[in-house]
Design an enzyme around this catalytic site. Structure first.
Site, short mmCIF file in Angstrom:
data_model
loop_
_atom_site.label_atom_id
_atom_site.label_comp_id
_atom_site.label_asym_id
_atom_site.label_seq_id
_atom_site.Cartn_x
_atom_site.Cartn_y
_atom_site.Cartn_z
N HIS A 167 48.98 33.31 36.95
CA HIS A 167 49.24 34.70 36.58
C HIS A 167 50.53 34.73 35.79
CE1 HIS A 167 51.19 34.00 40.48
NE2 HIS A 167 52.15 34.80 40.04
N GLU A 173 42.27 47.83 43.88
CA GLU A 173 43.13 48.20 42.75
C GLU A 173 42.37 48.39 41.44
OE1 GLU A 173 47.03 46.31 42.46
OE2 GLU A 173 46.68 45.27 44.35
N TYR A 185 49.49 30.49 44.28
CA TYR A 185 49.06 29.39 43.41
C TYR A 185 47.72 29.71 42.73
CZ TYR A 185 52.90 26.67 45.25
OH TYR A 185 54.15 26.23 45.57
#
Ligand code: M7G
Length: 298
Positions: A238, A145, A235
């Site tokens: 973010h 990405e 976890y």
């Protein structure tokens, strides 16, 4: 087309998987010819079309069922019209995983005290924390990405990456804006790990993401929600940034903690998230469910 209609007529009902007034959806499980090849039918009432006058003219029944002062409610029937249309999605043959996905599961409300966190939840998070994080590490390590990244600071302590959530694909429709800010550091698993030493990091994320959104998408910060999930699915710290028009079940009050509130709480009390009870709902598909159900029923 013909074949599909024929199949729907032959559908044999086995079980109701979900009936949700909120989303105006029912989900049925059944089969066509072969009982071992199950089918899922998802019926959803469609949004109203905008041919208002024409549709109002077609009201054939109007039964009042409630009245109080200026408030009145009716059941109405409209003849033959698109306001009655229903969207149907079929999944056939349906895998067990998809059947589970569309099945209503039991949920409970948990008020997670620091004691419950330390005795049960922390152990669970420590066991699963790196599960399913490969996609996120790929982004941080430059392996996936990369063309979608809007901002990055590689510092392993203070750095973070801003990029579109994979639910946000049509960049021309900025009212659906959904970004994630992902920290480079890997030692903050959840809201519970945040303390006063992280205020600067959180403030930087807030300021820089808001600036980035304004520069790239021409959207002011007064149209943006920023929040942290507790519990998250992943976890690793973010932060979600969404346009106010984005309607996501994921931002419901059972799980979302506004970023500005988190920063404020940490400024008032650097140990706030170590000491405060946190409320959330948890579904029976979550591995923590049975333990927490037992504790919260005592
Ligand atoms: P969360 O608060 O951990 O859990 O958010 P939630 O999914 O229950 O909200 C994780 C966020 O990461 C979600 O908004 C996902 O849509 C998003 N996400 C998940 N994956 C696997 C990817 C991915 O591969 N790429 C990107 N860009 N976003 C993802």
């Amino acid at each position: 087309m013909q074949e599909q209609q024929q199949q729907l007529k032959d559908f044999k009902f086995k079980k109701l998987l979900l009936n949700s007034p909120e989303t105006q959806t029912i989900v049925l499980l059944g089969y066509f010819e072969d009982e071992n090849k199950e089918a899922v039918l998802i019926f959803k009432k469609k949004p109203f079309s905008d041919d208002y006058q024409n549709n109002l003219n077609k009201i054939i029944q109007q039964n009042k069922y409630f009245e109080n002062d200026i408030f009145t409610r009716y059941n109405i029937e409209i003849q033959n019209d698109e306001w009655n249309e229903i969207d149907l999605q079929t999944i056939y043959p349906a895998t067990q995983k998809l059947i589970n996905k569309y099945t209503k599961c039991d949920s409970i409300i948990v008020v997670e005290t620091p004691e419950i966190y330390n005795s049960v939840v922390k152990k669970y998070i420590d066991e699963v924390k790196t599960n399913s994080l490969q996609w996120l590490y790929n982004i941080l390590e430059g392996k996936a990405e990369q063309e979608r990244i809007l901002y990055q600071n590689q510092d392993m302590h203070k750095g973070f990456i801003i990029l579109p959530d994979y639910k946000f694909n049509d960049f021309t429709n900025t009212q659906q804006l959904y970004l994630l800010a992902i920290t480079q550091r890997r030692d903050i698993q959840s809201l519970r790990d945040l303390d006063g030493s992280h205020i600067e990091l959180l403030e930087n994320i807030q300021r820089i993401t808001e600036q980035t959104i304004q520069e790239k998408f021409k959207i002011f910060k007064n149209k943006i929600r920023a929040y942290i999930h507790y519990h998250p699915t992943y976890y690793h710290l973010h932060i979600h940034f969404t346009h106010i028009e984005v309607q996501e079940t994921s931002m419901n009050c059972d799980r979302s903690h506004p970023l500005h509130q988190v920063i404020y709480n940490l400024k008032k009390d650097p140990s706030y998230y170590k000491n405060t009870p946190l409320m959330y709902s948890i579904q029976s598909t979550n591995p923590l469910y049975s333990q927490l159900k037992q504790i919260t029923e005592q």
